[in-house]
Design a protein around this motif. Structure first.
Motif, mmCIF file in Angstrom:
data_model
loop_
_atom_site.group_PDB
_atom_site.id
_atom_site.type_symbol
_atom_site.label_atom_id
_atom_site.label_comp_id
_atom_site.label_asym_id
_atom_site.label_seq_id
_atom_site.Cartn_x
_atom_site.Cartn_y
_atom_site.Cartn_z
ATOM 1 N N GLY A 217 72.649 42.920 87.229
ATOM 2 C CA GLY A 217 73.412 41.716 87.579
ATOM 3 C C GLY A 217 73.159 41.192 88.979
ATOM 4 N N ARG A 218 72.322 41.893 89.753
ATOM 5 C CA ARG A 218 72.035 41.360 91.093
ATOM 6 C C ARG A 218 70.597 41.676 91.479
ATOM 7 N N PHE A 219 70.141 40.940 92.480
ATOM 8 C CA PHE A 219 68.779 41.146 92.951
ATOM 9 C C PHE A 219 68.728 42.308 93.928
ATOM 10 N N HIS A 220 67.760 43.182 93.689
ATOM 11 C CA HIS A 220 67.437 44.258 94.631
ATOM 12 C C HIS A 220 66.079 43.862 95.204
ATOM 13 N N GLU A 221 65.387 44.813 95.777
ATOM 14 C CA GLU A 221 64.077 44.482 96.317
ATOM 15 C C GLU A 221 63.082 45.579 96.022
ATOM 16 N N TYR A 222 61.909 45.184 95.527
ATOM 17 C CA TYR A 222 60.814 46.139 95.395
ATOM 18 C C TYR A 222 59.691 45.629 96.298
ATOM 19 N N LYS A 223 59.400 46.359 97.378
ATOM 20 C CA LYS A 223 58.354 45.950 98.333
ATOM 21 C C LYS A 223 58.436 44.454 98.671
ATOM 22 N N GLY A 224 59.627 43.991 98.965
ATOM 23 C CA GLY A 224 59.814 42.585 99.368
ATOM 24 C C GLY A 224 59.937 41.609 98.205
ATOM 25 N N ILE A 225 59.754 42.095 96.977
ATOM 26 C CA ILE A 225 59.877 41.189 95.817
ATOM 27 C C ILE A 225 61.298 41.320 95.248
ATOM 28 N N PRO A 226 62.007 40.193 95.094
ATOM 29 C CA PRO A 226 63.337 40.266 94.488
ATOM 30 C C PRO A 226 63.249 40.879 93.083
ATOM 31 N N ALA A 227 64.098 41.853 92.825
ATOM 32 C CA ALA A 227 64.038 42.544 91.529
ATOM 33 C C ALA A 227 65.412 42.560 90.872
ATOM 34 N N MET A 228 65.507 41.827 89.765
ATOM 35 C CA MET A 228 66.755 41.825 88.985
ATOM 36 C C MET A 228 66.749 43.030 88.058
ATOM 37 N N VAL A 229 67.910 43.615 87.885
ATOM 38 C CA VAL A 229 68.045 44.716 86.912
ATOM 39 C C VAL A 229 68.940 44.229 85.781
ATOM 40 N N THR A 230 68.517 44.513 84.563
ATOM 41 C CA THR A 230 69.387 44.186 83.433
ATOM 42 C C THR A 230 69.250 45.262 82.354
ATOM 43 N N PHE A 231 70.079 45.138 81.318
ATOM 44 C CA PHE A 231 70.008 46.138 80.246
ATOM 45 C C PHE A 231 68.704 45.995 79.458
ATOM 46 N N TRP A 247 72.567 37.807 79.430
ATOM 47 C CA TRP A 247 72.412 36.346 79.566
ATOM 48 C C TRP A 247 72.814 35.912 80.984
ATOM 49 N N GLU A 248 73.894 36.477 81.494
ATOM 50 C CA GLU A 248 74.325 36.149 82.873
ATOM 51 C C GLU A 248 73.228 36.561 83.868
ATOM 52 N N ASP A 249 72.655 37.740 83.668
ATOM 53 C CA ASP A 249 71.601 38.235 84.575
ATOM 54 C C ASP A 249 70.375 37.329 84.524
ATOM 55 N N MET A 250 70.029 36.930 83.293
ATOM 56 C CA MET A 250 68.816 36.132 83.142
ATOM 57 C C MET A 250 68.978 34.727 83.701
#
Ligand code: URA
Length: 268
Positions: A217-231, A247-250
């Motif tokens: 549900g929120r953006f994290h970061e992988y080597k400076g790239i925003p990374a969303m996590v979802t089911f 759907w909310e995450d996407m």
């Protein structure tokens, strides 16, 4: 209270735009496989999203236009991916090399702005050599289309490139050995946004042990790239009520990329 014609026209206009927005929302959610919409969602204010603070504080290093105009870049990245794929086709670093039918490298646009990362190939993927082609894959394709992309616009890969027998969970040693290939794929593609599907992708990319339920549900970061996590879509097949959360995450991913494109075409 009497209303003037101009006020009535204005109210009519606003009502029409709300109805159209709700219609679009329902159509998209139906396409994604959500057939019930809660009243609270319909009552929610329909407004343009705020500029995501991650963009404000973390300007994207390569502007989108570089990718769009760089047709050589596409060929070069496709070539690098091909080289990487040939390099690993014969991989026997872990015992999964013996049990697989096909190594499942990855599929999609080498210039993708959005890259999905799953867990490991299942039976269908092992047989066809392509990620996310089974039931979970069909749902992933719907998810991708629901946010306005075609499957061929994005890139799709897994943490493990070979199927664990019986679809068991990936082992830590397998992840450690296989992860270097995923790292290289991300380096070549340089997506603007990553989307980790499920526990293993999220924990591997973000180097954490936190459960997916708290990461999503929120953006994290992988080597400076925003990374969303979802089911993971396979989880959604077992728990369809959680489709609303995905759907909310996407939508966050869609809006984030939309803002990037907008920002890129109107640099201030
Ligand atoms: N699940 C995954 O994580 N990846 C696939 O490719 C298919 C199912």
């Amino acid at each position: 209270m009497e209303l003037q014609i101009s006020q009535i026209t204005q109210i009519k206009k606003e009502l029409l735009s709300i109805i159209n927005a709700v219609k679009t929302k329902i159509e998209i959610e139906k396409g994604f496989g959500i057939d019930t919409i809660s009243i609270s969602k319909l009552n929610g204010k329909i407004s343009m999203p705020e500029l995501n603070p991650l963009i404000k504080n973390n300007p994207i290093k390569t502007p989108l236009t570089d990718k769009q105009i760089d047709s050589d870049g596409k060929e070069r990245r496709a070539q690098l991916l091909e080289n990487l794929q040939s390099e690993m086709m014969d991989c026997h670093k872990c015992p999964l090399g013996k049990t697989r039918t096909n190594l499942v490298f990855g599929v999609g646009n080498p210039m993708a702005n959005l890259m999905f990362v799953g867990e490991a190939p299942g039976r269908d993927e092992d047989l066809q050599g392509e990620p996310f082609v089974g039931r979970a894959g069909q749902l992933l394709t719907k998810i991708i289309e629901a946010i306005g992309f075609k499957r061929s616009d994005v890139y799709i890969a897994n943490v493990l490139k070979c199927r664990p027998p019986g679809n068991r969970n990936p082992l830590p040693e397998e992840i450690t050995l296989c992860m270097q290939y995923l790292i290289k794929q991300i380096e070549i593609i340089q997506p603007k946004v990553l989307c980790a599907l499920g526990t293993f992708a999220a924990q591997t990319l973000l180097n954490t042990k936190s459960p997916v339920g708290t990461l999503r549900g929120r953006f994290h970061e992988y080597k400076g790239i925003p990374a969303m996590v979802t089911f993971h879509p396979a989880y959604l097949l077992r728990n369809p009520n959680d489709k609303v959360k995905v759907w909310e995450d996407m939508k966050k991913v869609r809006d984030f990329l939309g803002e990037l494109l907008q920002k890129d075409s109107n640099p201030s």
